[in-house]
Design a protein around this motif. Structure first.
Motif, PDB file in Angstrom:
ATOM      1  N   ASP A   6       0.805  -1.223   0.000  1.00  0.00           N
ATOM      2  CA  ASP A   6       0.000   0.000   0.000  1.00  0.00           C
ATOM      3  C   ASP A   6       0.838   1.274   0.000  1.00  0.00           C
ATOM      4  O   ASP A   6       0.298   2.373   0.135  1.00  0.00           O
ATOM      5  CB  ASP A   6      -0.942  -0.002   1.205  1.00  0.00           C
ATOM      6  N   VAL A   7       2.160   1.149  -0.167  1.00  0.00           N
ATOM      7  CA  VAL A   7       3.047   2.319  -0.163  1.00  0.00           C
ATOM      8  C   VAL A   7       4.065   2.214  -1.295  1.00  0.00           C
ATOM      9  O   VAL A   7       4.403   1.118  -1.728  1.00  0.00           O
ATOM     10  CB  VAL A   7       3.804   2.456   1.180  1.00  0.00           C
ATOM     11  N   PRO A   8       4.558   3.359  -1.762  1.00  0.00           N
ATOM     12  CA  PRO A   8       5.618   3.305  -2.769  1.00  0.00           C
ATOM     13  C   PRO A   8       6.898   2.698  -2.195  1.00  0.00           C
ATOM     14  O   PRO A   8       7.209   2.885  -1.018  1.00  0.00           O
ATOM     15  CB  PRO A   8       5.847   4.777  -3.123  1.00  0.00           C
ATOM     16  N   VAL A   9       7.617   1.974  -3.039  1.00  0.00           N
ATOM     17  CA  VAL A   9       8.894   1.372  -2.673  1.00  0.00           C
ATOM     18  C   VAL A   9       9.939   1.891  -3.660  1.00  0.00           C
ATOM     19  O   VAL A   9       9.704   1.906  -4.869  1.00  0.00           O
ATOM     20  CB  VAL A   9       8.823  -0.169  -2.712  1.00  0.00           C
ATOM     21  N   ILE A  10      11.081   2.310  -3.144  1.00  0.00           N
ATOM     22  CA  ILE A  10      12.168   2.848  -3.962  1.00  0.00           C
ATOM     23  C   ILE A  10      13.246   1.784  -4.097  1.00  0.00           C
ATOM     24  O   ILE A  10      13.648   1.168  -3.107  1.00  0.00           O
ATOM     25  CB  ILE A  10      12.767   4.124  -3.322  1.00  0.00           C
ATOM     26  N   ALA A  11      13.743   1.588  -5.319  1.00  0.00           N
ATOM     27  CA  ALA A  11      14.798   0.602  -5.575  1.00  0.00           C
ATOM     28  C   ALA A  11      15.900   1.256  -6.410  1.00  0.00           C
ATOM     29  O   ALA A  11      15.784   1.349  -7.632  1.00  0.00           O
ATOM     30  CB  ALA A  11      14.222  -0.616  -6.299  1.00  0.00           C
ATOM     31  N   PRO A  12      16.953   1.731  -5.766  1.00  0.00           N
ATOM     32  CA  PRO A  12      18.071   2.327  -6.509  1.00  0.00           C
ATOM     33  C   PRO A  12      18.812   1.285  -7.340  1.00  0.00           C
ATOM     34  O   PRO A  12      18.916   0.124  -6.942  1.00  0.00           O
ATOM     35  CB  PRO A  12      18.991   2.867  -5.406  1.00  0.00           C
ATOM     36  N   THR A  13      19.318   1.704  -8.482  1.00  0.00           N
ATOM     37  CA  THR A  13      20.099   0.805  -9.331  1.00  0.00           C
ATOM     38  C   THR A  13      21.348   1.502  -9.827  1.00  0.00           C
ATOM     39  O   THR A  13      21.347   2.708 -10.073  1.00  0.00           O
ATOM     40  CB  THR A  13      19.281   0.288 -10.530  1.00  0.00           C
ATOM     41  N   ASP A  14      22.403   0.721  -9.952  1.00  0.00           N
ATOM     42  CA  ASP A  14      23.627   1.184 -10.600  1.00  0.00           C
ATOM     43  C   ASP A  14      23.949   0.270 -11.782  1.00  0.00           C
ATOM     44  O   ASP A  14      25.078   0.194 -12.225  1.00  0.00           O
ATOM     45  CB  ASP A  14      24.789   1.252  -9.608  1.00  0.00           C
ATOM     46  N   PHE A  15      22.929  -0.446 -12.258  1.00  0.00           N
ATOM     47  CA  PHE A  15      23.015  -1.377 -13.386  1.00  0.00           C
ATOM     48  C   PHE A  15      23.831  -2.627 -13.046  1.00  0.00           C
ATOM     49  O   PHE A  15      24.277  -3.328 -13.940  1.00  0.00           O
ATOM     50  CB  PHE A  15      23.583  -0.699 -14.641  1.00  0.00           C
ATOM     51  N   LEU A 106       9.408   2.192   1.983  1.00  0.00           N
ATOM     52  CA  LEU A 106      10.594   1.341   2.034  1.00  0.00           C
ATOM     53  C   LEU A 106      11.539   1.711   0.906  1.00  0.00           C
ATOM     54  O   LEU A 106      11.109   2.041  -0.198  1.00  0.00           O
ATOM     55  CB  LEU A 106      10.189  -0.133   1.883  1.00  0.00           C
ATOM     56  N   ILE A 107      12.833   1.624   1.206  1.00  0.00           N
ATOM     57  CA  ILE A 107      13.885   1.719   0.196  1.00  0.00           C
ATOM     58  C   ILE A 107      14.611   0.378   0.221  1.00  0.00           C
ATOM     59  O   ILE A 107      15.012  -0.087   1.292  1.00  0.00           O
ATOM     60  CB  ILE A 107      14.879   2.852   0.486  1.00  0.00           C
TER      61      ILE A 107
END
Length: 142
Positions: A6-15, A106-107
């Motif tokens: 029910d919340v946005p989740v952030i997922a950083p990427t560096d490939f 969440l991240i």
């Protein structure tokens, strides 16, 4: 474990492969790719770098190329609906800023498990995000 559907989740990427695992984990925790924003942050070009001096590339061109690379990397069916974001700046700061903007719950960060000396010299984006984020941060290791 808490449900993050029910919340946005952030997922950083560096490939990297590690960050791809983080994106998959974020989608699993969110229950759908539509709640996940994959972000790639690249540092700004310094004014003295040859590409600036010779006016061969701009930050906007870099951003467009990185957006294309993200779309290609996350084009398979399991990523359908994922949101993509490219920013220019300090990676730790921009990831935390996006999480605030999106009111993320969440991240999900990859960690490369660098050695002490490398970590000391280069720092750790994951560590900076863990220290400054206002929401929970899950660090996915190898």
């Amino acid at each position: 474990m808490r449900n993050f559907s029910d919340v946005p989740v952030i997922a950083p990427t560096d490939f990297s492969v590690e960050s791809d695992r983080g994106v998959v984990t974020a989608i699993e925790l969110a229950g759908t790719a539509k709640h996940v924003t994959v972000i790639h942050v690249t540092p700004p070009i310094l004014i003295v770098e040859p590409v600036v001096v010779y006016d061969t590339i701009s930050d906007e061109e870099r951003r467009a190329n990185l957006e294309l690379a993200l779309r290609e990397r996350y084009s398979s069916p399991e990523y359908e609906g994922v949101n993509l974001e490219v920013r220019i700046g300090d990676p730790g700061s921009e990831i935390v800023k996006l999480a605030k903007e999106k009111k993320a719950g969440l991240i999900v960060m990859p960690s490369h498990g660098r050695t002490f000396l490398t970590h000391l010299l280069l720092g750790s984006v994951a560590e900076r995000v863990v220290r400054t984020a206002e929401c929970p941060v899950l660090v996915v290791r190898k």
